[in-house]
Design an enzyme around this catalytic site. Structure first.
Site, PDB file in Angstrom:
ATOM      1  N   TYR A 141       0.945  -1.280  -0.004  1.00 37.41           N
ATOM      2  CA  TYR A 141       0.048  -0.030   0.021  1.00 37.41           C
ATOM      3  C   TYR A 141       0.894   1.305  -0.236  1.00 37.41           C
ATOM      4  CZ  TYR A 141      -4.510  -2.083   0.912  1.00 37.41           C
ATOM      5  OH  TYR A 141      -5.735  -2.963   0.728  1.00 37.41           O
ATOM      6  N   LYS A 189       3.208 -15.543   2.653  1.00 33.65           N
ATOM      7  CA  LYS A 189       3.527 -16.258   1.216  1.00 33.65           C
ATOM      8  C   LYS A 189       4.682 -16.463   1.281  1.00 33.65           C
ATOM      9  CE  LYS A 189       1.889 -17.832  -2.833  1.00 33.65           C
ATOM     10  NZ  LYS A 189       0.938 -18.733  -2.838  1.00 33.65           N
ATOM     11  N   ASP A 221      -2.957 -18.779   0.680  1.00 36.39           N
ATOM     12  CA  ASP A 221      -3.807 -19.341  -0.181  1.00 36.39           C
ATOM     13  C   ASP A 221      -4.658 -20.433   0.598  1.00 36.39           C
ATOM     14  OD1 ASP A 221      -1.587 -20.465  -0.074  1.00 36.39           O
ATOM     15  OD2 ASP A 221      -1.395 -20.941  -2.280  1.00 36.39           O
ATOM     16  N   ASP A 245      -6.457  -7.114   3.944  1.00 34.27           N
ATOM     17  CA  ASP A 245      -7.440  -6.569   3.678  1.00 34.27           C
ATOM     18  C   ASP A 245      -8.423  -7.694   3.164  1.00 34.27           C
ATOM     19  OD1 ASP A 245      -9.162  -4.516   2.570  1.00 34.27           O
ATOM     20  OD2 ASP A 245      -8.139  -4.782   0.608  1.00 34.27           O
ATOM     21  N   ASP A 249     -12.325  -8.994   4.405  1.00 31.88           N
ATOM     22  CA  ASP A 249     -13.647  -9.079   3.592  1.00 31.88           C
ATOM     23  C   ASP A 249     -14.086 -10.554   3.306  1.00 31.88           C
ATOM     24  OD1 ASP A 249     -13.436  -6.391   3.251  1.00 31.88           O
ATOM     25  OD2 ASP A 249     -14.484  -6.703   1.258  1.00 31.88           O
TER      26      ASP A 249
END
Ligand code: NAD
Ligand code: IPM
Ligand code: MN
Length: 368
Positions: A141, A189, A221, A245, A249
């Site tokens: 970001y 990751k 994942d 983020d 959701d």
């Protein structure tokens, strides 16, 4: 107690849900004899329209002086074609960065009354209660460079972290786990990214300081899959900005709607910006359809984390439980045999529930 609260309504449904949360804060103040003063400032698209920038200096100055900050949401199609540095989202990223709000706490708890409102099977959702600790001021970001190159044929974004940035969020997550069920899942990751390998190193170093916390590493994942197949597996998840983020959701489906999920964006000294996880929902803005509970529960988090008002926060959360148990809901939730009401009506029900005489009983029921 006297507290000064800055409200940043923002765009889309932001003004509707912050108005709802302000009402509940006013009810709290009256009930517990506190004095809350409120000040509204622009951020995001409305700030672009009014001041030509998504984050006016006045807004930053007011937030710096506040005891707590409540944000609605920013963004919308009106501003989607502006250059990156002028987008509404830049206002939100800017306030998080300028205030140093590096820790974003996103609790996800399936409400019993909404077990059947989730697209997941009720038996999968039942009992899930997790906290996503998302790093908020680093990573993709904010990394530089971020630019188009070669006449727009190439592009670069940068994922950068300092060890210090990793250490402080990982410490926060271990400490959150200590006051919950003492289980921490660090999500990364590391099979691909160098930043993730360093993240793992820091978690391994830090775990020596928290021997009471059981810690494991999980690839993002696989974590995304496990969140919807076995959410009850998780207690605290700690992860970098972008993964947090996306996973939050995803996790909102456990509650039946994105409109249920609150969050706290905090720093070490206790200042916090409290923000629903959802966005400005342009598809329903201005129709009084938005679920105000994410914003109301964010206000409760402000009371708990920034003002140390635990009983008051319990009161709001218990009232939300009670209203849901009475099967009142907004259009985003499908509740069999329920009564669909507007966002403002639902917020009013929460306030009424708080002022009714049986709130103590509700608190007991909530924690039973
Ligand atoms: P969104 O979260 O705004 O909406 C996704 C879906 O969820 C929509 O169908 C929306 O109607 C629904 N929804 C969201 N909140 C709801 C609520 N409280 N009650 C009922 N339904 C609700 O995400 P999006 O559509 O991808 O993004 C819209 C805009 O919001 C974009 O400009 C985006 O950048 C911005 N955004 C802002 C924030 C923030 O300010 N914190 C967060 C996410 C997205
Ligand atoms: C959130 C939002 C923001 C983020 C956007 C609007 C910048 O999606 O708060 O989750 O990605 O952090
Ligand atoms: Mn998001």
């Amino acid at each position: 107690m006297e507290k000064h609260i800055v409200i940043l309504p923002g765009d889309g449904i932001g003004p509707e849900v912050t108005k709802a949360a302000k009402g509940v804060l006013e009810t709290t103040a009256a009930q517990f004899s506190h004095s809350f003063t409120f000040e509204t400032q622009d951020i995001g698209g409305s700030a672009i329209d009014n001041h030509g920038t998504p984050l006016p200096e006045n807004t930053v100055a007011a937030c710096k002086k506040a005891d707590g900050i409540l944000l609605g949401a920013v963004g919308g199609p009106k501003w989607d074609n502006l250059p990156g540095h002028m987008r509404p989202e830049k206002g939100l990223l800017g306030i998080r960065k300028q205030l140093g709000l590096f820790a974003n706490l996103r609790p996800v708890k399936g409400f019993d009354a909404l077990l059947h409102a989730s697209p997941l099977k009720a038996e999968v959702v039942a009992g899930s209660d997790l906290l996503i600790v998302r790093e908020l001021t680093g990573g993709l970001y904010f990394g530089e460079p971020r630019e188009r190159r070669n006449n727009g044929q190439d592009v670069v974004d940068t994922l950068a972290y300092s060890r210090h940035e990793m250490e402080r969020i990982i410490d926060q997550a271990f400490q959150s786990a200590q006051v919950r069920r003492s289980k921490l899942t660090s999500v990364d990751k590391a099979n691909v990214l160098e930043s993730s390998r360093m993240w793992r190193e820091v978690v391994e170093e830090k775990k020596e300081n928290y021997p009471d916390v059981e810690v494991e590493h999980m690839l993002v994942d696989a974590a995304a899959m496990k969140l919807v197949t076995n959410p009850g597996y998780f207690d605290v998840i700690v992860t970098e900005n972008m993964f947090g983020d996306i996973l939050s959701d995803e996790a909102s489906v456990l509650t039946g709607s994105l409109g249920m999920l609150p969050s706290a964006s905090i720093r070490q000294d206790g200042l916090g910006l409290y923000e629903p996880v959802h966005g400005s929902a342009p598809d329903i803005a201005g129709e009084d359809k938005a679920n105000p509970l994410a914003a109301i529960l964010s206000a409760a988090m402000m009371l708990r984390y920034s003002f140390n008002m635990n009983v008051e926060a319990d009161e709001i959360e218990a009232a939300v439980h009670a209203v849901l148990n009475e099967k009142y809901h907004t259009a985003d939730l499908k509740v069999e045999g329920g009564t669909q009401v507007s966002g403002s009506e639902l917020a009013k029900k929460v306030s009424e529930q708080m002022t009714s005489n049986d709130t103590t009983e509700n608190i007991m029921r909530c924690y039973a």
